[in-house]
Design a protein around this motif. Structure first.
Motif, mmCIF file in Angstrom:
data_model
loop_
_atom_site.group_PDB
_atom_site.id
_atom_site.type_symbol
_atom_site.label_atom_id
_atom_site.label_comp_id
_atom_site.label_asym_id
_atom_site.label_seq_id
_atom_site.Cartn_x
_atom_site.Cartn_y
_atom_site.Cartn_z
ATOM 1 N N VAL A 43 13.700 40.935 12.870
ATOM 2 C CA VAL A 43 14.372 40.409 11.788
ATOM 3 C C VAL A 43 13.609 40.327 10.499
ATOM 4 N N ASP A 44 13.998 41.015 9.442
ATOM 5 C CA ASP A 44 13.744 41.052 8.177
ATOM 6 C C ASP A 44 14.557 40.050 7.322
ATOM 7 N N LEU A 45 14.149 39.259 6.508
ATOM 8 C CA LEU A 45 15.024 38.400 5.636
ATOM 9 C C LEU A 45 14.232 37.677 4.609
ATOM 10 N N THR A 46 15.043 37.536 3.506
ATOM 11 C CA THR A 46 14.182 36.991 2.220
ATOM 12 C C THR A 46 15.164 36.136 1.614
ATOM 13 N N VAL A 47 14.779 34.721 1.343
ATOM 14 C CA VAL A 47 15.330 33.828 0.613
ATOM 15 C C VAL A 47 14.532 33.456 -0.813
ATOM 16 N N ARG A 48 15.102 33.670 -1.900
ATOM 17 C CA ARG A 48 14.486 33.311 -3.243
ATOM 18 C C ARG A 48 14.830 31.898 -3.685
ATOM 19 N N PRO A 49 13.879 31.129 -4.468
ATOM 20 C CA PRO A 49 14.044 30.080 -5.149
ATOM 21 C C PRO A 49 15.678 30.258 -5.938
ATOM 22 N N GLY A 50 16.685 29.215 -6.025
ATOM 23 C CA GLY A 50 17.585 29.391 -6.824
ATOM 24 C C GLY A 50 18.804 30.347 -6.231
ATOM 25 N N GLU A 51 18.874 30.708 -5.088
ATOM 26 C CA GLU A 51 19.872 31.534 -4.663
ATOM 27 C C GLU A 51 20.409 30.812 -3.247
ATOM 28 N N VAL A 52 21.802 31.144 -3.092
ATOM 29 C CA VAL A 52 22.310 30.842 -1.776
ATOM 30 C C VAL A 52 22.372 32.176 -1.042
ATOM 31 N N VAL A 53 21.830 32.179 0.102
ATOM 32 C CA VAL A 53 22.155 33.191 1.172
ATOM 33 C C VAL A 53 22.924 32.807 2.281
ATOM 34 N N LEU A 177 35.324 20.246 10.042
ATOM 35 C CA LEU A 177 35.645 19.445 8.751
ATOM 36 C C LEU A 177 36.868 19.863 7.987
ATOM 37 N N ALA A 178 37.555 18.859 7.642
ATOM 38 C CA ALA A 178 38.843 19.346 6.746
ATOM 39 C C ALA A 178 38.222 20.296 5.411
ATOM 40 N N PRO A 179 39.342 21.310 5.145
ATOM 41 C CA PRO A 179 39.135 22.256 3.943
ATOM 42 C C PRO A 179 38.485 21.426 2.685
ATOM 43 N N LEU A 180 39.405 20.551 2.278
ATOM 44 C CA LEU A 180 38.553 19.849 0.889
ATOM 45 C C LEU A 180 37.309 19.221 1.362
ATOM 46 N N VAL A 181 36.940 18.905 2.248
ATOM 47 C CA VAL A 181 35.494 18.341 2.379
ATOM 48 C C VAL A 181 34.770 19.347 2.518
ATOM 49 N N ARG A 182 34.852 20.499 3.127
ATOM 50 C CA ARG A 182 34.096 21.889 3.394
ATOM 51 C C ARG A 182 33.827 22.264 1.788
ATOM 52 N N GLU A 183 34.723 22.354 1.083
ATOM 53 C CA GLU A 183 34.818 22.773 -0.476
ATOM 54 C C GLU A 183 33.789 21.967 -1.160
ATOM 55 N N ARG A 184 33.923 20.895 -1.003
ATOM 56 C CA ARG A 184 33.164 19.770 -1.683
ATOM 57 C C ARG A 184 31.580 19.866 -1.317
ATOM 58 N N LEU A 185 31.351 20.097 0.007
ATOM 59 C CA LEU A 185 30.211 20.215 0.390
ATOM 60 C C LEU A 185 29.476 21.453 -0.044
ATOM 61 N N LEU A 186 30.164 22.600 0.067
ATOM 62 C CA LEU A 186 29.674 23.945 -0.441
ATOM 63 C C LEU A 186 29.483 24.026 -1.956
ATOM 64 N N ASP A 187 30.313 23.137 -2.812
ATOM 65 C CA ASP A 187 30.015 23.195 -4.036
ATOM 66 C C ASP A 187 28.727 22.567 -4.209
ATOM 67 N N THR A 188 28.401 21.360 -3.528
ATOM 68 C CA THR A 188 27.158 20.650 -3.895
ATOM 69 C C THR A 188 26.010 21.599 -3.555
ATOM 70 N N VAL A 189 26.118 22.341 -2.368
ATOM 71 C CA VAL A 189 25.181 23.383 -2.123
ATOM 72 C C VAL A 189 24.877 24.398 -3.260
ATOM 73 N N ARG A 190 25.812 24.896 -3.858
ATOM 74 C CA ARG A 190 25.699 25.963 -4.931
ATOM 75 C C ARG A 190 25.087 25.097 -5.991
ATOM 76 N N ALA A 191 25.429 23.809 -6.489
ATOM 77 C CA ALA A 191 24.780 23.232 -7.515
ATOM 78 C C ALA A 191 23.373 22.907 -6.986
ATOM 79 N N THR A 192 23.002 22.642 -5.903
ATOM 80 C CA THR A 192 21.692 22.494 -5.611
ATOM 81 C C THR A 192 20.617 23.529 -5.797
ATOM 82 N N ALA A 193 21.392 25.066 -5.345
ATOM 83 C CA ALA A 193 20.571 26.247 -5.670
ATOM 84 C C ALA A 193 20.511 26.222 -7.289
ATOM 85 N N ASP A 194 21.515 26.129 -7.953
ATOM 86 C CA ASP A 194 21.598 26.387 -9.398
ATOM 87 C C ASP A 194 20.242 25.605 -9.942
#
Length: 246
Positions: A43-53, A177-194
Protein backbone atom coordinates in the motif's frame (compact mmCIF):
# COMPACT_ATOMS: atom_id res chain seq x y z
CA UNK A 1 5.72 19.70 17.62
CA UNK A 2 8.13 18.28 20.16
CA UNK A 3 8.12 14.60 21.05
CA UNK A 4 6.24 15.39 24.23
CA UNK A 5 3.31 17.42 25.50
CA UNK A 6 3.12 21.00 24.34
CA UNK A 7 3.92 23.60 26.93
CA UNK A 8 0.95 25.24 28.54
CA UNK A 9 -1.33 22.21 28.26
CA UNK A 10 -3.34 20.71 25.44
CA UNK A 11 -5.59 22.59 23.11
CA UNK A 12 -8.35 21.82 20.68
CA UNK A 13 -7.47 20.89 17.13
CA UNK A 14 -6.11 23.74 15.12
CA UNK A 15 -3.91 25.14 17.89
CA UNK A 16 -0.72 23.66 16.43
CA UNK A 17 1.64 24.77 13.71
CA UNK A 18 1.92 22.65 10.59
CA UNK A 19 4.30 22.39 7.66
CA UNK A 20 2.00 22.00 4.66
CA UNK A 21 4.91 20.86 2.52
CA UNK A 22 5.48 17.78 4.67
CA UNK A 23 3.17 14.78 4.72
CA UNK A 24 1.37 14.20 8.00
CA UNK A 25 1.70 10.47 7.37
CA UNK A 26 3.05 8.51 4.42
CA UNK A 27 3.09 4.77 3.74
CA UNK A 28 5.20 3.18 1.02
CA UNK A 29 4.96 -0.47 -0.01
CA UNK A 30 3.13 -1.25 3.23
CA UNK A 31 2.18 -4.86 3.86
CA UNK A 32 0.45 -6.03 7.05
CA UNK A 33 -1.01 -9.30 8.25
CA UNK A 34 -2.21 -11.25 11.24
CA UNK A 35 0.21 -14.06 11.96
CA UNK A 36 0.67 -15.90 8.67
CA UNK A 37 -2.42 -14.35 7.10
CA UNK A 38 -1.59 -11.37 4.82
CA UNK A 39 -4.15 -8.56 4.70
CA UNK A 40 -2.50 -5.53 3.06
CA UNK A 41 -0.22 -5.76 0.05
CA UNK A 42 2.16 -2.96 -0.99
CA UNK A 43 0.00 0.00 0.00
CA UNK A 44 1.17 3.54 -0.94
CA UNK A 45 -0.75 6.31 0.80
CA UNK A 46 -0.20 9.95 1.79
CA UNK A 47 -2.15 12.34 4.00
CA UNK A 48 -1.07 15.99 4.10
CA UNK A 49 -1.81 18.63 6.73
CA UNK A 50 -5.13 20.35 6.19
CA UNK A 51 -6.79 17.73 4.00
CA UNK A 52 -9.47 15.12 4.52
CA UNK A 53 -8.63 11.85 2.79
CA UNK A 54 -11.41 9.26 2.53
CA UNK A 55 -10.51 5.57 2.63
CA UNK A 56 -13.26 3.68 0.84
CA UNK A 57 -13.88 0.05 0.00
CA UNK A 58 -16.10 -2.94 0.70
CA UNK A 59 -16.22 -4.73 4.04
CA UNK A 60 -13.19 -6.94 4.52
CA UNK A 61 -10.98 -4.87 2.22
CA UNK A 62 -8.46 -4.14 5.00
CA UNK A 63 -9.40 -0.55 5.87
CA UNK A 64 -9.34 -1.07 9.65
CA UNK A 65 -6.09 -3.01 9.39
CA UNK A 66 -4.51 -0.11 7.51
CA UNK A 67 -5.59 2.45 10.10
CA UNK A 68 -4.37 0.28 12.97
CA UNK A 69 -1.00 -0.18 11.28
CA UNK A 70 -0.63 3.56 10.73
CA UNK A 71 -1.55 4.19 14.37
CA UNK A 72 1.03 1.67 15.59
CA UNK A 73 -1.21 -1.13 16.85
CA UNK A 74 0.02 -3.51 14.13
CA UNK A 75 3.59 -3.92 12.93
CA UNK A 76 4.13 -4.00 9.15
CA UNK A 77 5.61 -7.09 7.54
CA UNK A 78 7.08 -4.95 4.74
CA UNK A 79 7.28 -1.33 3.67
CA UNK A 80 7.67 1.93 5.58
CA UNK A 81 5.58 4.48 7.47
CA UNK A 82 6.72 8.07 8.09
CA UNK A 83 4.94 10.32 10.59
CA UNK A 84 5.63 14.01 9.89
CA UNK A 85 8.72 12.97 7.97
CA UNK A 86 10.11 10.66 10.68
CA UNK A 87 10.20 6.87 10.12
CA UNK A 88 7.87 5.27 12.66
CA UNK A 89 7.52 1.63 11.65
CA UNK A 90 8.69 0.53 15.11
CA UNK A 91 7.55 3.61 17.04
CA UNK A 92 5.12 2.63 19.84
CA UNK A 93 1.61 4.02 19.93
CA UNK A 94 2.21 6.41 22.82
CA UNK A 95 5.11 8.10 21.01
CA UNK A 96 3.03 8.54 17.86
CA UNK A 97 0.37 10.17 20.02
CA UNK A 98 2.94 12.50 21.55
CA UNK A 99 4.00 13.51 18.07
CA UNK A 100 0.45 14.52 17.22
CA UNK A 101 -1.47 11.43 16.08
CA UNK A 102 -4.97 10.75 17.41
CA UNK A 103 -6.86 7.55 16.57
CA UNK A 104 -10.61 6.86 16.76
CA UNK A 105 -11.45 3.20 16.27
CA UNK A 106 -14.82 1.61 15.57
CA UNK A 107 -15.41 1.30 19.31
CA UNK A 108 -16.55 4.58 20.83
CA UNK A 109 -13.55 5.75 22.80
CA UNK A 110 -15.23 7.30 25.82
CA UNK A 111 -15.16 6.74 29.58
CA UNK A 112 -18.60 5.18 30.20
CA UNK A 113 -18.45 5.56 33.99
CA UNK A 114 -17.49 9.25 33.92
CA UNK A 115 -19.68 12.25 33.19
CA UNK A 116 -19.05 14.31 30.08
CA UNK A 117 -17.32 17.04 32.08
CA UNK A 118 -15.24 14.54 34.07
CA UNK A 119 -14.09 12.98 30.82
CA UNK A 120 -13.00 16.35 29.47
CA UNK A 121 -11.11 17.15 32.67
CA UNK A 122 -9.38 13.77 32.52
CA UNK A 123 -7.90 14.55 29.09
CA UNK A 124 -7.20 18.14 30.16
CA UNK A 125 -9.39 19.63 27.47
CA UNK A 126 -9.34 23.39 27.30
CA UNK A 127 -12.31 25.61 28.09
CA UNK A 128 -14.75 25.66 25.20
CA UNK A 129 -14.33 22.02 24.22
CA UNK A 130 -18.10 21.54 24.30
CA UNK A 131 -18.53 24.35 21.76
CA UNK A 132 -17.84 21.74 19.08
CA UNK A 133 -21.15 20.06 19.88
CA UNK A 134 -23.58 22.31 21.76
CA UNK A 135 -25.90 19.31 22.20
CA UNK A 136 -23.37 17.91 24.67
CA UNK A 137 -23.29 21.06 26.78
CA UNK A 138 -26.61 20.18 28.43
CA UNK A 139 -25.39 16.64 29.08
CA UNK A 140 -22.29 17.62 31.05
CA UNK A 141 -23.40 15.81 34.21
CA UNK A 142 -24.49 12.63 32.45
CA UNK A 143 -22.27 9.55 32.43
CA UNK A 144 -21.00 8.46 29.04
CA UNK A 145 -22.84 5.16 29.23
CA UNK A 146 -26.18 7.00 29.45
CA UNK A 147 -25.67 9.13 26.35
CA UNK A 148 -27.30 8.26 23.04
CA UNK A 149 -25.15 6.68 20.36
CA UNK A 150 -24.83 9.98 18.53
CA UNK A 151 -23.91 11.83 21.73
CA UNK A 152 -21.31 9.19 22.56
CA UNK A 153 -19.68 9.63 19.18
CA UNK A 154 -19.74 13.42 19.57
CA UNK A 155 -17.99 12.98 22.90
CA UNK A 156 -15.48 10.53 21.39
CA UNK A 157 -14.57 13.02 18.65
CA UNK A 158 -14.33 15.86 21.19
CA UNK A 159 -11.94 13.78 23.30
CA UNK A 160 -9.88 12.86 20.23
CA UNK A 161 -9.48 16.55 19.39
CA UNK A 162 -8.93 17.73 22.95
CA UNK A 163 -5.14 17.36 22.86
CA UNK A 164 -4.71 19.26 19.62
CA UNK A 165 -3.65 16.50 17.22
CA UNK A 166 -1.89 17.19 13.95
CA UNK A 167 -3.18 13.95 12.40
CA UNK A 168 -6.53 12.27 13.00
CA UNK A 169 -7.28 8.68 11.95
CA UNK A 170 -10.96 7.76 12.16
CA UNK A 171 -12.57 4.37 11.58
CA UNK A 172 -16.33 4.30 10.82
CA UNK A 173 -17.22 7.67 12.33
CA UNK A 174 -20.97 7.46 11.71
CA UNK A 175 -21.64 3.71 11.92
CA UNK A 176 -25.21 3.15 13.10
CA UNK A 177 -25.98 6.86 13.58
CA UNK A 178 -28.86 8.98 12.28
CA UNK A 179 -28.17 11.00 9.11
CA UNK A 180 -28.36 14.37 10.90
CA UNK A 181 -25.77 13.26 13.45
CA UNK A 182 -23.55 11.87 10.69
CA UNK A 183 -23.62 15.17 8.82
CA UNK A 184 -22.78 17.15 11.97
CA UNK A 185 -19.82 14.89 12.75
CA UNK A 186 -18.49 15.09 9.20
CA UNK A 187 -18.84 18.87 9.19
CA UNK A 188 -16.72 18.98 12.35
CA UNK A 189 -14.09 16.77 10.72
CA UNK A 190 -13.96 19.11 7.71
CA UNK A 191 -13.63 22.16 9.96
CA UNK A 192 -10.83 20.40 11.86
CA UNK A 193 -8.89 19.83 8.64
CA UNK A 194 -9.44 23.44 7.62
CA UNK A 195 -7.47 24.41 10.74
CA UNK A 196 -4.47 22.42 9.51
CA UNK A 197 -5.04 18.89 10.80
CA UNK A 198 -4.54 15.95 8.42
CA UNK A 199 -7.48 13.51 8.47
CA UNK A 200 -7.72 9.95 7.16
CA UNK A 201 -11.30 8.75 7.44
CA UNK A 202 -13.00 5.39 6.84
CA UNK A 203 -16.70 5.96 6.21
CA UNK A 204 -19.30 3.70 4.61
CA UNK A 205 -21.50 6.57 3.37
CA UNK A 206 -19.39 7.47 0.37
CA UNK A 207 -21.50 10.38 -0.84
CA UNK A 208 -21.43 12.17 2.53
CA UNK A 209 -17.72 11.77 3.13
CA UNK A 210 -16.75 12.70 -0.43
CA UNK A 211 -18.63 15.99 -0.07
CA UNK A 212 -16.14 16.92 2.70
CA UNK A 213 -13.02 15.16 1.43
CA UNK A 214 -10.19 16.44 -0.72
CA UNK A 215 -9.04 13.07 -2.02
CA UNK A 216 -10.06 9.43 -1.75
CA UNK A 217 -8.43 6.03 -1.99
CA UNK A 218 -10.30 2.80 -2.77
CA UNK A 219 -9.02 -0.32 -1.05
CA UNK A 220 -10.05 -3.76 -2.32
CA UNK A 221 -8.74 -7.16 -1.18
CA UNK A 222 -5.88 -5.47 0.64
CA UNK A 223 -4.68 -3.38 -2.30
CA UNK A 224 -5.26 0.26 -3.20
CA UNK A 225 -6.86 0.10 -6.62
CA UNK A 226 -7.56 3.80 -7.29
CA UNK A 227 -6.88 7.26 -5.90
CA UNK A 228 -8.14 10.67 -6.98
CA UNK A 229 -9.80 13.99 -6.12
CA UNK A 230 -13.04 13.67 -4.18
CA UNK A 231 -15.06 15.74 -6.67
CA UNK A 232 -14.18 13.28 -9.44
CA UNK A 233 -15.49 10.40 -7.34
CA UNK A 234 -18.69 12.33 -6.58
CA UNK A 235 -19.35 12.74 -10.29
CA UNK A 236 -18.90 8.99 -10.87
CA UNK A 237 -20.54 7.20 -7.95
CA UNK A 238 -21.60 4.36 -10.24
CA UNK A 239 -17.96 3.79 -11.17
CA UNK A 240 -17.06 3.83 -7.49
CA UNK A 241 -19.75 1.25 -6.76
CA UNK A 242 -18.40 -0.98 -9.50
CA UNK A 243 -15.03 -1.07 -7.74
CA UNK A 244 -16.75 -2.37 -4.62
CA UNK A 245 -18.44 -5.16 -6.56
CA UNK A 246 -15.74 -6.23 -9.01
Amino acid sequence: MADGDAAGGPALAGGVGVDEGQAAIEARGLSVGYGRVPVLHGVDLTVRPGEVVALLGPNGAGKTTLLRALAGYLRPTAGTIALFGQPCGRMPVYRRCRRGLSFMGEERHIFPGLTVRQSLRLVRAQEGALDLFPALADRGRHRGALLSGGEQQMLALTLALARGPRLLLIDELSLGLAPLVRERLLDTVRATADRGVGVLLVEQNARSVLRRADRAYVLRRGELVREGPADEWLSDLDGLASLYLS
